[in-house]
Design a protein around this motif. Structure first.
Motif, short mmCIF file in Angstrom:
data_model
loop_
_atom_site.label_atom_id
_atom_site.label_comp_id
_atom_site.label_asym_id
_atom_site.label_seq_id
_atom_site.Cartn_x
_atom_site.Cartn_y
_atom_site.Cartn_z
N VAL A 28 0.83 -1.21 0.00
CA VAL A 28 0.00 0.00 0.00
C VAL A 28 0.87 1.27 0.00
CG1 VAL A 28 -1.59 1.33 1.44
CG2 VAL A 28 -1.97 -1.11 1.10
N SER A 29 1.89 1.31 0.85
CA SER A 29 2.68 2.55 0.93
C SER A 29 3.72 2.65 -0.18
CB SER A 29 3.32 2.70 2.32
OG SER A 29 3.88 1.50 2.75
N GLY A 30 4.34 1.53 -0.56
CA GLY A 30 5.36 1.57 -1.61
C GLY A 30 4.79 2.01 -2.95
N LEU A 31 3.58 1.54 -3.27
CA LEU A 31 2.96 1.91 -4.55
C LEU A 31 2.74 3.42 -4.62
CD1 LEU A 31 0.19 -0.80 -5.09
CD2 LEU A 31 2.42 -0.64 -6.19
N ALA A 151 9.32 0.98 2.73
CA ALA A 151 7.86 0.91 2.75
C ALA A 151 7.53 -0.55 3.03
CB ALA A 151 7.29 1.38 1.42
N ILE A 152 8.09 -1.03 4.16
CA ILE A 152 8.09 -2.46 4.41
C ILE A 152 7.03 -2.88 5.42
CG2 ILE A 152 10.46 -2.91 3.70
CD1 ILE A 152 11.46 -2.43 6.45
N ASN A 446 -5.55 2.92 10.95
CA ASN A 446 -6.06 2.57 9.63
C ASN A 446 -4.94 2.84 8.63
OD1 ASN A 446 -7.76 1.86 7.57
ND2 ASN A 446 -9.07 3.66 7.75
N PHE A 447 -4.26 1.78 8.22
CA PHE A 447 -2.93 1.89 7.60
C PHE A 447 -2.84 2.86 6.41
CE2 PHE A 447 0.74 0.65 5.15
CZ PHE A 447 1.73 0.62 6.12
N PRO A 448 -3.69 2.70 5.39
CA PRO A 448 -3.50 3.55 4.21
C PRO A 448 -3.66 5.03 4.51
CG PRO A 448 -4.97 1.73 3.72
CD PRO A 448 -4.80 1.75 5.20
N ARG A 449 -4.56 5.36 5.42
CA ARG A 449 -4.75 6.77 5.77
C ARG A 449 -3.44 7.34 6.34
NH1 ARG A 449 -8.07 5.96 3.27
NH2 ARG A 449 -6.72 7.35 2.16
N ALA A 451 -0.47 5.97 6.07
CA ALA A 451 0.64 5.80 5.11
C ALA A 451 0.63 6.90 4.05
CB ALA A 451 0.56 4.42 4.46
N GLU A 452 -0.56 7.28 3.61
CA GLU A 452 -0.62 8.35 2.60
C GLU A 452 0.04 9.62 3.14
OE1 GLU A 452 -4.24 8.09 -0.66
OE2 GLU A 452 -4.65 9.09 1.23
N TYR A 453 -0.26 9.92 4.40
CA TYR A 453 0.35 11.13 4.99
C TYR A 453 1.87 10.96 5.06
CZ TYR A 453 1.82 14.83 7.98
OH TYR A 453 2.49 15.92 8.46
N SER A 454 2.29 9.79 5.52
CA SER A 454 3.71 9.52 5.69
C SER A 454 4.45 9.66 4.36
CB SER A 454 3.87 8.11 6.27
OG SER A 454 5.17 7.87 6.69
#
Ligand code: NAP
Length: 546
Positions: A28-31, A151-152, A446-449, A451-454
């Protein structure tokens, strides 16, 4: 790659293997990180161990795997077009749907051409002379990069139990993380599941539907609550689509980036009747409301926590017919919500089925795995299939598995021996140009939320450096000390931090991970973003830039 090819590659690096940024992981984060770095016009390569897109959602294809976050709160928010195009089929999407979604994203934004699959990063060494990182893959291929971005994920290093004889079993066996792509049949089979975490709870519920006989080996029961999944009809999807701005705004405003926000009332501020009615409502509603949308003090006040625990215990007793079995399934060593709450879809009722048994391994410990099955202190069980749902070396485990070395060859693993030390969960002193998306001491949820910020923050920093010819970015010792102290202080008083779980860095299967540590920032995402935004707004003066 063959051994011969690997040998040819070994030790070689050519100009084509030099990048502005290397990202580890195509989840999710690497993409999203790849997408953002391309916008900057950088030469980027993503290395991914798997043969496909998706990270967590590529690997964890065990039966029953699905989100515990509402699907529509889990998808990326960065592309209005993507939001417009994608229809979620279920309120809590199962693994195949999520994997499809992430592949759709990769195709839509043409991400694959910069992703190198079958490529596990074995080592990453920083070179001070060039201010660059040397990357070595497991097969010996080598690459160079200015910025190294991890992004592991936080749950990507699976761990097997330390039980003697695991390798002697003659039937089929598998860790849930490494579930095969081919369908596994359970009908007529004798199946064992070891573990009762979120993964096991999903898998057990599904496997019990068809298994000849299922035996669950439980060490610690968890407090699970109903998921209440449902299909999303076209009309509902249209409504969701129209509400995306509000959905993402609510997530942004909540401590864990979920669409559930804590109730501002304290547990004892309301009457017993009101409390019961509120909890009944939460128990009947989909998702994490009962954990994330409960009274504000259930995870800090012991008396409040005892009351909600008693409420959920009563529910378990109502759902499990055999009182002795129910007692085994009710946690006694931790309160509700002090570990990550697994959401379930009929988990407790599984134990009313004649084809399901529970072995409490505190009463009868597992002695060994045998060629035929599992031997406990009082019985020998025969199985066709043993499933290890035994979890992960969380948060720092995936870092520990890469030989990451900073200035003067210092190993990150050694640096973090007594617990992670980071700046904002992104940077590490002594490891210039290493940027961690959702690293240790960032906030979970909630990971993607999150991760998007990160990713956005990491991208902002790289853009800043790129525009100004800065070739070296590093956290300062003072910055790291301040952030680490802040993380420790915000963790004080949280009942969660008094309990052994992956969230407190405990994994009894991993050497050196037996004592609790503060692994994550618990001040909530709005506060986390405030800290990070302030650093960016101040032209990253809190970092050492050169
Ligand atoms: P976990 O929560 O760490 O659970 C591992 C289980 O294995 C525990 O019950 C543990 O018992 C048991 N275990 C480990 N070693 C053992 C041994 N030697 N003997 C017997 N039992 C042993 O791992 P998980 O279930 O994979 O879940 C990890 C996290 O992944 C979740 O908390 C969640 O955040 C995420 N996840 C999310 C979803 C979702 O979104 N729906 C689904 C699955 C997972 P002890 O508790 O006694 O150590």
């Amino acid at each position: 790659m063959s051994v011969a090819q690997a040998a040819r590659h070994n030790g070689k690096a050519d100009a084509a293997a030099e990048f502005d940024a290397i990202v580890i992981g195509a989840g999710v984060s690497g993409l999203y990180q790849l997408y953002k770095l391309r916008e900057l016009g950088l030469k980027v390569r993503v290395f991914e161990t798997g043969t496909g897109i998706g990270g967590t959602w590529y690997w964890n294809r065990y039966p029953g795997a699905r989100f515990d976050s509402e699907s529509y709160s889990y998808g990326y928010s960065f592309s209005p077009e993507l939001l417009e195009e994608w229809n979620w089929a279920e309120r809590f999407a199962p693994q195949p749907e999520t994997e499809r979604y992430l592949n759709y994203v990769a195709d839509k934004f043409d991400l694959r051409r910069d992703i190198q699959f079958n490529s596990r990063v074995a080592a990453a060494h920083y070179q001070e002379e060039t201010r660059r990182w040397n990357i070595t893959l497991e097969d010996g291929r080598r690459y160079g990069t200015r910025f190294l971005i991890t992004a592991i994920g936080v749950l990507s290093a699976p761990t097997m139990p330390r039980i003697p004889g695991v390798e002697t079993f003659r039937g089929q066996s598998c860790h849930t993380h490494y579930w095969p792509k081919e369908p596994v049949e359970f009908a007529g089979k004798r199946v064992a599941v070891i573990g009762t975490g979120a993964t096991a709870i999903q898998a057990i519920t599904e496997i019990a539907k068809t298994a000849g006989h299922l035996t669950v080996f439980q060490r610690t029961p968890n407090w699970a609550a109903p998921l209440h999944n449902a299909k999303i009809a076209d009309e509902e999807m249209r409504e969701i689509r129209g509400s995306y701005p509000e959905i993402f705004a609510i997530c942004n405003d909540s401590p864990g980036c979920f669409i559930h926000k804590p109730d501002p009332r304290a547990t004892h501020e309301v009457t017993q009747e009101e409390r019961e009615a509120f909890w009944e409502k939460l128990y009947a509603e989909p998702g994490f409301g009962i954990w994330q949308g409960n009274f504000r003090d259930i995870l800090t006040d012991r008396a409040a926590n005892a009351l909600i625990s008693e409420f959920v215990a009563r529910k378990i007793r109502q759902r499990v017919k055999d009182p002795a079995m129910a007692e085994k399934l009710i946690p006694k060593n931790h309160g509700f919500g002090t570990r990550r709450v697994p959401l379930e879809s009929g988990y407790y009722e599984v134990y009313n089925q004649p084809n399901v048994g529970l072995v409490d391994i505190n009463e009868t410990p597992i002695e060994r795995v045998t060629p035929k099955g599992i031997k406990t202190s009082d019985a020998e069980y025969e199985f066709d299939l043993i499933i290890y749902a035994t979890g992960f070396d969380a948060i720092t485990g995936s870092f520990d598995r890469i030989d990451i070395r900073g200035i003067d060859g210092v190993a990150l693993k050694d640096k973090w021996q007594n617990g992670p030390q980071t700046y904002l969960g992104v940077l590490v002193e002594g490891f210039p140009n290493l940027l961690m998306v959702m690293g240790p001491h960032a906030g979970l949820g909630n990971f993607p939320r999150a991760a998007e910020y990160s990713v956005d923050w990491v991208t902002g920093l790289i853009r800043f450096a790129h525009d100004r010819g800065v070739t070296r970015v590093e956290a300062t010792a003072t910055g790291v000390a301040e952030w680490t102290e802040h993380v420790l202080v915000t963790g004080e008083g949280l009942l969660m931090n008094e309990i052994d779980s992956w969230m407190t860095g405990v994994n009894r299967n991993v050497e050196g991970k037996q004592t609790r540590k503060i692994m994550r920032y618990s001040g909530g995402h709005p506060a986390f973003r405030e800290h990070c935004d302030a650093v960016a707004a101040d032209a990253y003066r809190k970092l050492a830039l050169a």
